[in-house]
Design a protein around this motif. Structure first.
Motif, PDB file in Angstrom:
ATOM      1  N   THR A  26       3.405   7.243   3.206  1.00 54.67           N
ATOM      2  CA  THR A  26       4.806   6.956   3.487  1.00 54.67           C
ATOM      3  C   THR A  26       4.930   5.714   4.366  1.00 54.67           C
ATOM      4  OG1 THR A  26       4.912   8.279   5.496  1.00 54.67           O
ATOM      5  CG2 THR A  26       5.334   9.425   3.400  1.00 54.67           C
ATOM      6  N   GLY A  27       6.121   5.157   4.409  1.00 55.03           N
ATOM      7  CA  GLY A  27       6.373   3.979   5.221  1.00 55.03           C
ATOM      8  C   GLY A  27       6.275   4.230   6.712  1.00 55.03           C
ATOM      9  N   SER A  28       6.357   5.491   7.135  1.00 51.82           N
ATOM     10  CA  SER A  28       6.295   5.822   8.562  1.00 51.82           C
ATOM     11  C   SER A  28       4.864   5.894   9.087  1.00 51.82           C
ATOM     12  CB  SER A  28       6.972   7.168   8.817  1.00 51.82           C
ATOM     13  OG  SER A  28       6.205   8.220   8.250  1.00 51.82           O
ATOM     14  N   GLY A  29       3.885   5.869   8.185  1.00 50.68           N
ATOM     15  CA  GLY A  29       2.486   6.006   8.594  1.00 50.68           C
ATOM     16  C   GLY A  29       1.947   7.404   8.371  1.00 50.68           C
ATOM     17  N   LYS A  30       2.843   8.356   8.172  1.00 51.12           N
ATOM     18  CA  LYS A  30       2.378   9.699   7.854  1.00 51.12           C
ATOM     19  C   LYS A  30       1.910   9.692   6.407  1.00 51.12           C
ATOM     20  CE  LYS A  30       5.405  12.130  11.027  1.00 51.12           C
ATOM     21  NZ  LYS A  30       6.486  13.107  11.162  1.00 51.12           N
ATOM     22  N   GLY A  31       0.927  10.506   6.123  1.00 56.03           N
ATOM     23  CA  GLY A  31       0.427  10.564   4.760  1.00 56.03           C
ATOM     24  C   GLY A  31      -0.344  11.841   4.523  1.00 56.03           C
ATOM     25  N   SER A  32      -0.807  11.957   3.292  1.00 57.37           N
ATOM     26  CA  SER A  32      -1.609  13.130   2.950  1.00 57.37           C
ATOM     27  C   SER A  32      -2.498  12.804   1.763  1.00 57.37           C
ATOM     28  CB  SER A  32      -0.710  14.320   2.612  1.00 57.37           C
ATOM     29  OG  SER A  32       0.070  14.026   1.468  1.00 57.37           O
ATOM     30  N   ASP A  91      -3.750  16.171   5.932  1.00 57.84           N
ATOM     31  CA  ASP A  91      -2.773  15.267   6.541  1.00 57.84           C
ATOM     32  C   ASP A  91      -3.510  14.102   7.192  1.00 57.84           C
ATOM     33  OD1 ASP A  91      -0.503  16.739   5.832  1.00 57.84           O
ATOM     34  OD2 ASP A  91      -0.699  18.036   7.584  1.00 57.84           O
ATOM     35  N   ILE A  92      -2.933  12.907   7.044  1.00 59.65           N
ATOM     36  CA  ILE A  92      -3.522  11.708   7.640  1.00 59.65           C
ATOM     37  C   ILE A  92      -2.414  10.889   8.296  1.00 59.65           C
ATOM     38  CG2 ILE A  92      -5.421  11.595   5.964  1.00 59.65           C
ATOM     39  CD1 ILE A  92      -3.931   9.258   4.591  1.00 59.65           C
ATOM     40  N   PHE A  93      -2.820   9.980   9.141  1.00 58.66           N
ATOM     41  CA  PHE A  93      -1.922   8.965   9.687  1.00 58.66           C
ATOM     42  C   PHE A  93      -2.590   7.636   9.377  1.00 58.66           C
ATOM     43  CE2 PHE A  93       0.196   6.290  12.750  1.00 58.66           C
ATOM     44  CZ  PHE A  93       1.499   6.743  12.655  1.00 58.66           C
ATOM     45  N   TRP A  94      -1.863   6.719   8.747  1.00 57.96           N
ATOM     46  CA  TRP A  94      -2.458   5.478   8.267  1.00 57.96           C
ATOM     47  C   TRP A  94      -1.721   4.255   8.809  1.00 57.96           C
ATOM     48  CZ3 TRP A  94      -0.157   1.778   5.087  1.00 57.96           C
ATOM     49  CH2 TRP A  94       1.112   2.098   4.596  1.00 57.96           C
ATOM     50  N   PHE A 139      -7.293  -1.086   5.552  1.00 54.69           N
ATOM     51  CA  PHE A 139      -6.541   0.152   5.550  1.00 54.69           C
ATOM     52  C   PHE A 139      -7.282   1.080   6.500  1.00 54.69           C
ATOM     53  CE2 PHE A 139      -6.158   4.505   3.907  1.00 54.69           C
ATOM     54  CZ  PHE A 139      -4.780   4.640   3.823  1.00 54.69           C
ATOM     55  N   GLN A 140      -6.586   1.621   7.480  1.00 53.18           N
ATOM     56  CA  GLN A 140      -7.237   2.549   8.398  1.00 53.18           C
ATOM     57  C   GLN A 140      -6.454   3.847   8.418  1.00 53.18           C
ATOM     58  OE1 GLN A 140      -7.494   0.671  12.246  1.00 53.18           O
ATOM     59  NE2 GLN A 140      -5.329   0.933  12.689  1.00 53.18           N
ATOM     60  N   PHE A 141      -7.197   4.945   8.520  1.00 48.56           N
ATOM     61  CA  PHE A 141      -6.537   6.233   8.612  1.00 48.56           C
ATOM     62  C   PHE A 141      -7.361   7.182   9.466  1.00 48.56           C
ATOM     63  CE2 PHE A 141      -9.393   7.094   5.094  1.00 48.56           C
ATOM     64  CZ  PHE A 141      -9.683   8.450   5.171  1.00 48.56           C
ATOM     65  N   LYS A 142      -6.653   8.165  10.006  1.00 50.10           N
ATOM     66  CA  LYS A 142      -7.316   9.228  10.750  1.00 50.10           C
ATOM     67  C   LYS A 142      -6.794  10.552  10.236  1.00 50.10           C
ATOM     68  CE  LYS A 142      -4.374   7.867  14.625  1.00 50.10           C
ATOM     69  NZ  LYS A 142      -4.383   7.449  16.018  1.00 50.10           N
ATOM     70  N   LYS A 143      -7.694  11.522  10.196  1.00 46.27           N
ATOM     71  CA  LYS A 143      -7.332  12.858   9.733  1.00 46.27           C
ATOM     72  C   LYS A 143      -6.610  13.585  10.862  1.00 46.27           C
ATOM     73  CE  LYS A 143     -11.615  13.920   8.544  1.00 46.27           C
ATOM     74  NZ  LYS A 143     -12.770  14.586   7.926  1.00 46.27           N
ATOM     75  N   ILE A 144      -5.512  14.226  10.497  1.00 51.65           N
ATOM     76  CA  ILE A 144      -4.705  14.943  11.476  1.00 51.65           C
ATOM     77  C   ILE A 144      -4.844  16.436  11.186  1.00 51.65           C
ATOM     78  CG2 ILE A 144      -2.409  15.221  12.482  1.00 51.65           C
ATOM     79  CD1 ILE A 144      -3.650  12.377  12.771  1.00 51.65           C
ATOM     80  N   VAL A 146       0.816  -1.214   0.000  1.00 46.10           N
ATOM     81  CA  VAL A 146       0.000   0.000   0.000  1.00 46.10           C
ATOM     82  C   VAL A 146       0.851   1.266   0.000  1.00 46.10           C
ATOM     83  CG1 VAL A 146      -1.609   1.322   1.434  1.00 46.10           C
ATOM     84  CG2 VAL A 146      -2.040  -1.086   1.003  1.00 46.10           C
ATOM     85  N   LYS A 147       2.000   1.226   0.664  1.00 43.44           N
ATOM     86  CA  LYS A 147       2.777   2.471   0.764  1.00 43.44           C
ATOM     87  C   LYS A 147       3.228   2.937  -0.614  1.00 43.44           C
ATOM     88  CE  LYS A 147       7.231   0.423   1.892  1.00 43.44           C
ATOM     89  NZ  LYS A 147       8.267   0.281   2.895  1.00 43.44           N
ATOM     90  N   GLY A 148       3.260   4.241  -0.762  1.00 33.54           N
ATOM     91  CA  GLY A 148       3.621   4.853  -2.036  1.00 33.54           C
ATOM     92  C   GLY A 148       2.678   6.003  -2.344  1.00 33.54           C
ATOM     93  N   GLN A 149       2.683   6.426  -3.584  1.00 35.84           N
ATOM     94  CA  GLN A 149       1.822   7.535  -4.001  1.00 35.84           C
ATOM     95  C   GLN A 149       0.790   7.012  -4.991  1.00 35.84           C
ATOM     96  OE1 GLN A 149       3.316  11.044  -6.282  1.00 35.84           O
ATOM     97  NE2 GLN A 149       2.894  12.078  -4.333  1.00 35.84           N
ATOM     98  N   TRP A 150      -0.478   7.329  -4.734  1.00 38.32           N
ATOM     99  CA  TRP A 150      -1.614   6.803  -5.492  1.00 38.32           C
ATOM    100  C   TRP A 150      -2.522   7.937  -5.944  1.00 38.32           C
ATOM    101  CZ3 TRP A 150      -1.491   1.591  -6.212  1.00 38.32           C
ATOM    102  CH2 TRP A 150      -0.702   0.844  -5.330  1.00 38.32           C
ATOM    103  N   THR A 151      -3.177   7.727  -7.088  1.00 32.08           N
ATOM    104  CA  THR A 151      -4.227   8.634  -7.549  1.00 32.08           C
ATOM    105  C   THR A 151      -5.547   7.882  -7.511  1.00 32.08           C
ATOM    106  OG1 THR A 151      -2.744   9.891  -8.969  1.00 32.08           O
ATOM    107  CG2 THR A 151      -5.082  10.009  -9.486  1.00 32.08           C
ATOM    108  N   LEU A 152      -6.554   8.498  -6.898  1.00 27.61           N
ATOM    109  CA  LEU A 152      -7.887   7.888  -6.846  1.00 27.61           C
ATOM    110  C   LEU A 152      -8.579   8.147  -8.182  1.00 27.61           C
ATOM    111  CD1 LEU A 152     -10.098   6.392  -5.314  1.00 27.61           C
ATOM    112  CD2 LEU A 152     -10.842   8.598  -4.396  1.00 27.61           C
ATOM    113  N   ASN A 153      -8.748   7.086  -8.975  1.00 25.94           N
ATOM    114  CA  ASN A 153      -9.326   7.209 -10.317  1.00 25.94           C
ATOM    115  C   ASN A 153     -10.847   7.160 -10.326  1.00 25.94           C
ATOM    116  OD1 ASN A 153      -6.779   7.277 -11.646  1.00 25.94           O
ATOM    117  ND2 ASN A 153      -6.626   5.079 -11.298  1.00 25.94           N
ATOM    118  N   SER A 154     -11.422   6.327  -9.473  1.00 17.85           N
ATOM    119  CA  SER A 154     -12.883   6.199  -9.473  1.00 17.85           C
ATOM    120  C   SER A 154     -13.363   5.632  -8.149  1.00 17.85           C
ATOM    121  CB  SER A 154     -13.349   5.289 -10.622  1.00 17.85           C
ATOM    122  OG  SER A 154     -12.907   3.952 -10.415  1.00 17.85           O
TER     123      SER A 154
END
Length: 170
Positions: free
Chosen positions: A79-85, A102-105, A118-123, A39-47
């Motif tokens: 990112t691999g650290s759990g930080k994300g956006s 910003d999210i933490f996943w 996959f779980q995330f919370k908005k920071i 899952v880690k990496g950069q993704w574009t939500l297509n649909s």
């Protein structure tokens, strides 16, 4: 001689037992760490597809944020650290192109379960991830070098329907 046979018998039984336990644990699907790496990496939500929705049913907002259309085209940096956006790209009534959330996943796998989420919370500015207790979970369906698919259950008038999120890797 008799003692050696008994010892080999006990070792054999233990080996069979341990082999059966590990086969049961590993037979259901990828581990949480394997999902995390996928899952880690950069993704574009297509649909975002609707599955099991009654005719005429709709979803006003997702992730207590904005309508589905605002998320289409957004970039998810995990990112691999759990930080994300999540960086939004669409313009609209409730959309702000260039806005960043910003999210933490992490990956959640219930004990004894073979499925992962996959779980995330908005920071929010000033928040520390460990202090944020509310978040969102999506079922992980597939992840490979080119695509990621997640599914989110949604209550629609007492019936569970799903939103299917289709991402491509950047």
């Amino acid at each position: 001689m008799k003692r050696s046979i008994q010892l080999f018998g006990i070792i054999g039984i233990l080996a069979l037992f341990l082999g059966a336990c590990s086969a049961q644990q590993g037979s259901g699907g990828p581990s949480a760490s394997a999902w995390r790496n996928g899952v880690k990496g950069q993704w574009t939500l297509n649909s975002v597809e609707k599955d099991g929705f009654p005719t005429g049913a709709s979803v006003k907002t997702i992730f207590e944020e904005a309508p589905i259309d605002c998320f289409i085209g957004s970039t998810w940096n995990l990112t691999g650290s759990g930080k994300g956006s999540i960086t939004f790209s669409n313009a609209g009534e409730l959309c702000a192109p260039g806005a960043v959330r910003d999210i933490f996943w992490s990956i959640f796998q219930a004990e004894g379960s073979s499925s992962s989420q996959f779980q995330f919370k908005k920071i929010m500015p000033g928040d520390r991830p460990k202090d944020v207790t509310a978040g969102f979970r999506l079922d992980l369906m597939s992840a490979n070098d080119s695509g990621l698919v997640m599914r989110m259950p949604v209550d629609v008038g007492g019936t569970t329907a799903h939103l299917i999120f289709n991402f491509s890797r950047n």
